[in-house]
Design a protein around this motif. Structure first.
Motif: not given
Length: 128
Positions: A71-79, A82-85, A89-93
């Motif tokens: 769940x954290x990986x999916x949320x991190x990837x989505x953020x 979306x944020x383009x920061x 993959x970085x968000x997922x990890x």
């Protein structure tokens, strides 16, 4: 291209460090020393060791922990997407690692509760 390789290398190092930290915490919660009301009985130490051994049987990387990581990986990837920061993959990890650490923390609480309940079941006056 070189920048992407540097980011991936950073992600691998972060993941490796997290795994080292988690493995160092493998006994966390299972070594809990409960608080007893009054003097401990003669069988207290033997019972405590047996209850701690039982708590060690509760795996930290159980379904709840892995679910938290997913769940954290999916949320991190989505953020991140979306944020383009950062990249997805970085968000997922990053999100997966945060979820994993949160899951291990819950596992620690479960292990402590196992020690307390086991000691109470063996007639020790455990208060916490």
């Amino acid at each position: 291209m070189k920048k992407a390789k540097t980011k991936m290398k950073s992600l691998y190092i972060l993941a490796l460090c997290t795994m080292v930290i988690l493995s160092a915490c493998a006994d966390i919660g299972a070594s809990y020393q409960p608080i007893v009301d009054g003097a401990p009985s003669a069988s207290f130490q033997a019972d405590l060791q047996a209850c701690q051994s039982l708590a060690r049987g509760q795996h930290q990387l159980d379904q709840d922990t892995m679910g938290s990581a997913a769940a954290g990986g999916l949320l991190g990837a989505a953020i991140a997407d979306h944020d383009e920061s950062g990249t997805a993959v970085e968000g997922l990890v990053g999100g997966a690692l945060i979820g994993l650490v949160g899951g291990v923390s819950k596992s620690k609480d479960k292990r402590e509760a196992i020690v307390v309940d086991c000691m109470k079941g063996r007639s020790h006056r455990v208060v916490g």
